[in-house]
Design a protein around this motif. Structure first.
Motif, PDB file in Angstrom:
ATOM      1  N   LEU A 289       0.811  -1.216   0.000  1.00 13.57           N
ATOM      2  CA  LEU A 289       0.000   0.000   0.000  1.00 13.57           C
ATOM      3  C   LEU A 289       0.849   1.272   0.000  1.00 13.57           C
ATOM      4  O   LEU A 289       0.417   2.309  -0.495  1.00 13.57           O
ATOM      5  CB  LEU A 289      -0.959  -0.001   1.191  1.00 13.57           C
ATOM      6  CG  LEU A 289      -2.168  -0.920   0.973  1.00 13.57           C
ATOM      7  CD1 LEU A 289      -2.883  -1.204   2.275  1.00 13.57           C
ATOM      8  CD2 LEU A 289      -3.143  -0.325  -0.034  1.00 13.57           C
ATOM      9  N   ARG A 290       2.046   1.181   0.568  1.00 10.43           N
ATOM     10  CA  ARG A 290       2.904   2.372   0.556  1.00 10.43           C
ATOM     11  C   ARG A 290       3.768   2.437  -0.691  1.00 10.43           C
ATOM     12  O   ARG A 290       4.264   3.503  -1.057  1.00 10.43           O
ATOM     13  CB  ARG A 290       3.810   2.397   1.795  1.00 10.43           C
ATOM     14  CG  ARG A 290       3.008   2.458   3.088  1.00 10.43           C
ATOM     15  CD  ARG A 290       3.744   3.138   4.193  1.00 10.43           C
ATOM     16  NE  ARG A 290       5.131   2.695   4.327  1.00 10.43           N
ATOM     17  CZ  ARG A 290       6.012   3.302   5.089  1.00 10.43           C
ATOM     18  NH1 ARG A 290       5.674   4.382   5.762  1.00 10.43           N
ATOM     19  NH2 ARG A 290       7.243   2.845   5.174  1.00 10.43           N
ATOM     20  N   GLY A 291       3.915   1.284  -1.350  1.00  8.64           N
ATOM     21  CA  GLY A 291       4.819   1.223  -2.488  1.00  8.64           C
ATOM     22  C   GLY A 291       4.137   1.376  -3.837  1.00  8.64           C
ATOM     23  O   GLY A 291       4.796   1.330  -4.870  1.00  8.64           O
ATOM     24  N   THR A 292       2.808   1.510  -3.811  1.00  7.11           N
ATOM     25  CA  THR A 292       2.107   1.727  -5.079  1.00  7.11           C
ATOM     26  C   THR A 292       1.337   3.049  -4.967  1.00  7.11           C
ATOM     27  O   THR A 292       0.936   3.449  -3.880  1.00  7.11           O
ATOM     28  CB  THR A 292       1.104   0.588  -5.373  1.00  7.11           C
ATOM     29  OG1 THR A 292       0.199   0.484  -4.264  1.00  7.11           O
ATOM     30  CG2 THR A 292       1.820  -0.742  -5.546  1.00  7.11           C
ATOM     31  N   PRO A 293       1.139   3.737  -6.105  1.00  8.31           N
ATOM     32  CA  PRO A 293       0.472   5.039  -6.042  1.00  8.31           C
ATOM     33  C   PRO A 293      -0.982   4.914  -5.591  1.00  8.31           C
ATOM     34  O   PRO A 293      -1.675   3.963  -5.969  1.00  8.31           O
ATOM     35  CB  PRO A 293       0.533   5.541  -7.494  1.00  8.31           C
ATOM     36  CG  PRO A 293       1.603   4.742  -8.139  1.00  8.31           C
ATOM     37  CD  PRO A 293       1.591   3.412  -7.466  1.00  8.31           C
ATOM     38  N   LEU A 294      -1.404   5.875  -4.808  1.00  9.74           N
ATOM     39  CA  LEU A 294      -2.790   5.905  -4.349  1.00  9.74           C
ATOM     40  C   LEU A 294      -3.763   5.910  -5.528  1.00  9.74           C
ATOM     41  O   LEU A 294      -4.806   5.266  -5.488  1.00  9.74           O
ATOM     42  CB  LEU A 294      -3.003   7.150  -3.456  1.00  9.74           C
ATOM     43  CG  LEU A 294      -4.429   7.417  -2.992  1.00  9.74           C
ATOM     44  CD1 LEU A 294      -5.000   6.229  -2.217  1.00  9.74           C
ATOM     45  CD2 LEU A 294      -4.468   8.663  -2.105  1.00  9.74           C
TER      46      LEU A 294
END
Lengths: 248, 222
Positions: free
Chosen positions: B63-68
């Motif tokens: 979740l932190r490593g892919t764009p929102l």
């Protein structure tokens, strides 16, 4: 040396590794009720690790620790129940900064031994008087000097009415002028009959209060004996070398 | 160039106001539910069980490593497609879901970091007194961790206020969506500066509040 009372702590073949580093290489030792045992030795020799194994803050890699006849194995027993009877004082005091002096002392007895708050506070006041901190009762530890914090840490442990007190270099983090006050409290405690196991670099103190001195070096008890045996007539060359370094 | 910025602001301020309220609301929802989920993830992450802790690590990293924005697209298009039974649910919730899950990953790290920032000696002292692991956590560690966690959570809310601008892409009525509304009235550039100005004021004010909060938290106990 005092008469040997009842066996309180026993270690059998105690070993502790941190990764590939062998810190304790097999320690067999018996500590009797009422004894004051000090542990000396060079840094990194395993003194603190040995002490921390006695209440399972470090779990031994191998070997066993018995306390009051029962094996301390956190997987098999309720270790918290036993730790209540083993007081511990740390080099860095570790007082609780978010609580007043009073709450520091009463939190464990009220929570874990279900002692009524009033009674716990009364006992805390007596303990604080004993170490001369009664006027600090409502302060936060941030307002205390190092020596005062350590005296607080000692009475916090005493409030659980332990059967033994472990001291892990209790004066090493103190300013020199604070050392004496803390050592006096420990001496007073030792003389009152409390079983004490003390890791220390204060050789004068060690000579004065100990029934027995353990010299731990390179993960083993290299020598043990009365203070006069160790300080005046050390047999092990490593003990001799260590004392030659530290005694001025 | 057409109308000036202030002219547009005065004429359409209810639209901007509603957009701002939407932004604050969505950011709050994201961080509020994100905190609940994030707290659970943090607890799992601190578990001694390596497999369980590993699951939390993967969750946080993905979740932190892919764009929102990608997460929003997946939530918005893929979930209703994969589970047709969910088709009747308002699409707004899919966008919010992405915001909440995204926030939960950041909050999980905030809480874990806050707990780890408490000196290990505190835990050792409590355990050596015979305090149980749960009492040690609730009475000794967490009260001290909160001092680090609260300001970081507030900062997460401020960051989320900016992140919600992506929700306008999916027609959620928030501040950035006002651009779409006013572009229909041939107002192309003025809303952009108004929107930027509002974001800036809100984040600056909230950052100031957080700084004050940090100061107060650090003086207590002294």
């Amino acid at each position: 040396m005092k008469d040997k009372g009842e066996l309180l702590i026993e270690t059998k073949g105690l070993r502790k590794n941190f990764g590939s580093l062998e810190v304790l290489k097999g320690i067999d030792e018996k500590i009797y009720k009422g004894e004051v045992v000090t542990i000396i030795g060079p840094s990194g020799g395993g003194k603190s690790t040995f002490l921390r194994c006695l209440n399972m803050l470090e779990e031994p890699t191998e070997g066993k620790v018995f306390f009051e006849g029962e094996e301390l194995n956190p997987k098999k027993i309720d270790i918290d129940q036993h730790r209540q009877k083993i007081g511990m004082v740390f080099q860095q005091f570790n007082v609780f900064p978010h609580m007043t002096v009073m709450d520091n002392i009463t939190i464990a007895p009220t929570l874990e031994k279900k002692i009524p708050k009033e009674q716990a506070e009364k006992q805390a006041m007596e303990l604080l008087k004993m170490v001369g901190l009664e006027d600090k009762v409502n302060e936060y530890p941030g307002k205390l000097s190092g020596g005062q914090k350590q005296r607080l840490a000692i009475v916090r442990a005493l409030a659980m009415e332990p059967d033994v007190m472990l001291f892990d270099e209790p004066t090493s983090a103190l300013d020199p002028e604070m050392v004496k006050g803390v050592l006096e409290v420990i001496q007073q405690l030792a003389e009152s009959g409390m079983t004490c196991v003390i890791v220390t670099h204060e050789m004068g103190f060690c000579k004065k209060v100990s029934d027995r001195v353990l010299f731990i070096d390179d993960g083993v008890i290299a020598e043990s004996g009365t203070p006069s045996e160790i300080f005046e007539n050390p047999k092990n060359p490593r003990t001799q070398a260590f004392l030659a370094e530290v005694l001025y | 160039m057409g109308k000036g910025i202030f002219e547009v602001l005065f004429e359409f301020y209810p639209i901007f106001l509603r957009g701002l309220l939407g932004t604050l609301e969505y950011a709050f929802i994201a961080v509020f539910f994100g905190t609940i989920i994030g707290a659970l993830i943090a607890i799992v992450h601190l578990s001694k069980n390596k497999v369980v802790a590993g699951i939390a690590t993967v969750y946080v990293n993905v979740l932190r490593g892919t764009p929102l924005l990608v997460q929003m697209y997946i939530s918005y298009f893929f979930i209703p497609m994969a589970i047709p039974a969910l088709n009747s649910i308002d699409k707004v919730y899919y966008v919010l879901l992405a915001l909440i899950l995204n926030s939960s990953a950041y909050v999980a790290e905030i809480i874990r970091g806050g707990i780890n920032s408490v000196d290990k000696g505190q835990t050792e002292a409590a355990r050596s007194l015979g305090m149980t692991a749960s009492h040690t956590m609730t009475k000794i560690v967490l009260p001290q961790a909160v001092k680090n966690i609260l300001p970081a959570l507030a900062n997460e809310y401020i960051a989320m206020i900016k992140e919600t601008s992506l929700a306008g892409t999916f027609m959620l009525y928030e501040l950035m969506y006002t651009r779409t509304l006013l572009a229909n009235k041939f107002l192309v550039w003025q809303p952009l500066f108004i929107i930027a100005g509002i974001y800036l004021i809100v984040t600056l004010v909230l950052s100031w509040v957080v700084r004050k909060m940090e100061e107060r938290l650090s003086v207590s106990e002294r």
